[in-house]
Design an enzyme around this catalytic site. Sequence first.
Site, PDB file in Angstrom:
ATOM      1  N   CYS A   3       0.858  -1.187   0.000  1.00  0.00           N
ATOM      2  CA  CYS A   3       0.000   0.000   0.000  1.00  0.00           C
ATOM      3  C   CYS A   3       0.896   1.239   0.000  1.00  0.00           C
ATOM      4  O   CYS A   3       1.733   1.408   0.885  1.00  0.00           O
ATOM      5  CB  CYS A   3      -0.912  -0.007   1.222  1.00  0.00           C
ATOM      6  SG  CYS A   3      -1.767   1.554   1.477  1.00  0.00           S
ATOM      7  N   CYS A   6       0.641   3.379   3.218  1.00  0.00           N
ATOM      8  CA  CYS A   6       1.285   2.705   4.353  1.00  0.00           C
ATOM      9  C   CYS A   6       2.800   2.857   4.255  1.00  0.00           C
ATOM     10  O   CYS A   6       3.479   3.052   5.274  1.00  0.00           O
ATOM     11  CB  CYS A   6       0.888   1.228   4.413  1.00  0.00           C
ATOM     12  SG  CYS A   6      -0.737   0.922   5.136  1.00  0.00           S
ATOM     13  N   ASP A  29       0.175  16.514  -1.120  1.00  0.00           N
ATOM     14  CA  ASP A  29      -0.140  15.744  -2.322  1.00  0.00           C
ATOM     15  C   ASP A  29       0.938  15.988  -3.378  1.00  0.00           C
ATOM     16  O   ASP A  29       1.404  17.112  -3.573  1.00  0.00           O
ATOM     17  CB  ASP A  29      -1.516  16.157  -2.866  1.00  0.00           C
ATOM     18  CG  ASP A  29      -2.061  15.150  -3.870  1.00  0.00           C
ATOM     19  OD1 ASP A  29      -3.030  14.458  -3.538  1.00  0.00           O
ATOM     20  OD2 ASP A  29      -1.494  15.047  -4.979  1.00  0.00           O
ATOM     21  N   HIS A  45      -4.401   0.989   8.473  1.00  0.00           N
ATOM     22  CA  HIS A  45      -4.877   0.846   7.087  1.00  0.00           C
ATOM     23  C   HIS A  45      -6.380   0.587   7.071  1.00  0.00           C
ATOM     24  O   HIS A  45      -6.849  -0.443   7.539  1.00  0.00           O
ATOM     25  CB  HIS A  45      -4.139  -0.297   6.371  1.00  0.00           C
ATOM     26  CG  HIS A  45      -4.588  -0.447   4.954  1.00  0.00           C
ATOM     27  ND1 HIS A  45      -3.996   0.216   3.912  1.00  0.00           N
ATOM     28  CD2 HIS A  45      -5.621  -1.145   4.419  1.00  0.00           C
ATOM     29  CE1 HIS A  45      -4.627  -0.076   2.789  1.00  0.00           C
ATOM     30  NE2 HIS A  45      -5.611  -0.916   3.073  1.00  0.00           N
ATOM     31  N   ASN A  85     -12.481  10.532  -1.854  1.00  0.00           N
ATOM     32  CA  ASN A  85     -12.985   9.783  -2.999  1.00  0.00           C
ATOM     33  C   ASN A  85     -13.085   8.316  -2.599  1.00  0.00           C
ATOM     34  O   ASN A  85     -12.185   7.790  -1.939  1.00  0.00           O
ATOM     35  CB  ASN A  85     -12.026   9.936  -4.191  1.00  0.00           C
ATOM     36  CG  ASN A  85     -11.967  11.367  -4.693  1.00  0.00           C
ATOM     37  OD1 ASN A  85     -12.971  12.068  -4.704  1.00  0.00           O
ATOM     38  ND2 ASN A  85     -10.791  11.811  -5.092  1.00  0.00           N
ATOM     39  N   HIS A  96      -6.151   3.446   0.315  1.00  0.00           N
ATOM     40  CA  HIS A  96      -5.954   3.679   1.754  1.00  0.00           C
ATOM     41  C   HIS A  96      -6.727   4.962   2.038  1.00  0.00           C
ATOM     42  O   HIS A  96      -6.436   6.002   1.430  1.00  0.00           O
ATOM     43  CB  HIS A  96      -4.451   3.830   2.060  1.00  0.00           C
ATOM     44  CG  HIS A  96      -4.107   4.039   3.503  1.00  0.00           C
ATOM     45  ND1 HIS A  96      -3.141   3.297   4.183  1.00  0.00           N
ATOM     46  CD2 HIS A  96      -4.570   4.922   4.415  1.00  0.00           C
ATOM     47  CE1 HIS A  96      -3.041   3.714   5.423  1.00  0.00           C
ATOM     48  NE2 HIS A  96      -3.893   4.713   5.599  1.00  0.00           N
ATOM     49  N   HIS A  98      -8.178   8.334   2.635  1.00  0.00           N
ATOM     50  CA  HIS A  98      -7.488   9.618   2.753  1.00  0.00           C
ATOM     51  C   HIS A  98      -8.467  10.749   2.507  1.00  0.00           C
ATOM     52  O   HIS A  98      -9.423  10.607   1.742  1.00  0.00           O
ATOM     53  CB  HIS A  98      -6.297   9.718   1.791  1.00  0.00           C
ATOM     54  CG  HIS A  98      -6.625   9.413   0.368  1.00  0.00           C
ATOM     55  ND1 HIS A  98      -6.795   8.126  -0.102  1.00  0.00           N
ATOM     56  CD2 HIS A  98      -6.844  10.220  -0.694  1.00  0.00           C
ATOM     57  CE1 HIS A  98      -7.080   8.157  -1.392  1.00  0.00           C
ATOM     58  NE2 HIS A  98      -7.128   9.421  -1.782  1.00  0.00           N
ATOM     59  N   HIS A 100      -8.589  14.718   1.348  1.00  0.00           N
ATOM     60  CA  HIS A 100      -7.869  15.823   0.717  1.00  0.00           C
ATOM     61  C   HIS A 100      -8.280  17.120   1.411  1.00  0.00           C
ATOM     62  O   HIS A 100      -9.483  17.430   1.489  1.00  0.00           O
ATOM     63  CB  HIS A 100      -8.274  15.960  -0.755  1.00  0.00           C
ATOM     64  CG  HIS A 100      -7.992  14.761  -1.612  1.00  0.00           C
ATOM     65  ND1 HIS A 100      -6.963  14.743  -2.531  1.00  0.00           N
ATOM     66  CD2 HIS A 100      -8.604  13.556  -1.723  1.00  0.00           C
ATOM     67  CE1 HIS A 100      -6.961  13.579  -3.171  1.00  0.00           C
ATOM     68  NE2 HIS A 100      -7.953  12.839  -2.696  1.00  0.00           N
TER      69      HIS A 100
HETATM   70  P1  5GP Z   1      -7.473   9.775  -4.854  1.00  0.00           P
HETATM   71  O1  5GP Z   1      -7.503   9.959  -6.340  1.00  0.00           O
HETATM   72  O2  5GP Z   1      -7.307   8.326  -4.485  1.00  0.00           O
HETATM   73  O3  5GP Z   1      -8.598  10.438  -4.123  1.00  0.00           O
HETATM   74  O4  5GP Z   1      -6.197  10.569  -4.354  1.00  0.00           O
HETATM   75  C1  5GP Z   1      -4.921  10.047  -4.382  1.00  0.00           C
HETATM   76  C2  5GP Z   1      -3.996  11.221  -4.310  1.00  0.00           C
HETATM   77  O5  5GP Z   1      -2.703  10.734  -4.003  1.00  0.00           O
HETATM   78  C3  5GP Z   1      -3.874  12.016  -5.612  1.00  0.00           C
HETATM   79  O6  5GP Z   1      -4.264  13.358  -5.389  1.00  0.00           O
HETATM   80  C4  5GP Z   1      -2.401  11.888  -5.985  1.00  0.00           C
HETATM   81  O7  5GP Z   1      -1.853  13.068  -6.513  1.00  0.00           O
HETATM   82  C5  5GP Z   1      -1.757  11.514  -4.660  1.00  0.00           C
HETATM   83  N1  5GP Z   1      -0.567  10.678  -4.793  1.00  0.00           N
HETATM   84  C6  5GP Z   1      -0.416   9.594  -5.600  1.00  0.00           C
HETATM   85  N2  5GP Z   1       0.806   9.055  -5.422  1.00  0.00           N
HETATM   86  C7  5GP Z   1       1.441   9.838  -4.499  1.00  0.00           C
HETATM   87  C8  5GP Z   1       2.734   9.783  -3.902  1.00  0.00           C
HETATM   88  O8  5GP Z   1       3.574   8.917  -4.182  1.00  0.00           O
HETATM   89  N3  5GP Z   1       3.029  10.741  -2.994  1.00  0.00           N
HETATM   90  C9  5GP Z   1       2.145  11.720  -2.655  1.00  0.00           C
HETATM   91  N4  5GP Z   1       2.534  12.625  -1.751  1.00  0.00           N
HETATM   92  N5  5GP Z   1       0.907  11.790  -3.180  1.00  0.00           N
HETATM   93  C10 5GP Z   1       0.570  10.864  -4.094  1.00  0.00           C
HETATM   94 ZN    ZN Z   2      -2.376   1.460   3.653  1.00  0.00          ZN
END
Ligand code: 5GP
Ligand code: ZN
Length: 112
Positions: A3, A6, A29, A45, A85, A96, A98, A100
């Site tokens: 993950c 994680c 992000d 997790h 999301n 995982h 999260h 924003h």
């Molecule tokens: P989701 O689309 O799942 O709601 O959001 C995932 C977020 O994780 C995205 O905004 C993406 O830019 C961010 N993200 C993806 N990979 C990484 C990473 O390796 N490091 C960081 N800091 N953010 C990441």
């Molecule tokens: Zn995780």
Amino acid sequence: MDCLFCKIIAGEIPGKKVYEDENVYAFEDINPQTPVHILFVPKEHISAASEINSENSKYVAHIFEAIAKVAAQKGLKDGFRVVTNCGEHGCQSVKHLHFHLLGGQQLTEKMN
Ligand code: 5GP
Ligand code: ZN
């Protein structure tokens, strides 16, 4: 467990940490959508908002306490948005849970 978040929490993958306590980890992000774009995750997790239940919902409360603290530290006095999301229709890309934190500019009314 394989993950990404994680691994960031464990320090195995670099992340720009903004906040950490016993239950919560927050980091910038990698692809910010707004001047302030911080991800808040439970250290435990949990795969998605659909998996929140009476056993783990306390982590969500801790996350929202942390969001209020960090928003104040970042000077978001005029407001901000918190988004999670979930699943395919919600365009969740990292499995995982999260949240924003988006702010630092006037956001649009559109949410979809
Ligand atoms: P989701 O689309 O799942 O709601 O959001 C995932 C977020 O994780 C995205 O905004 C993406 O830019 C961010 N993200 C993806 N990979 C990484 C990473 O390796 N490091 C960081 N800091 N953010 C990441
Ligand atoms: Zn995780």
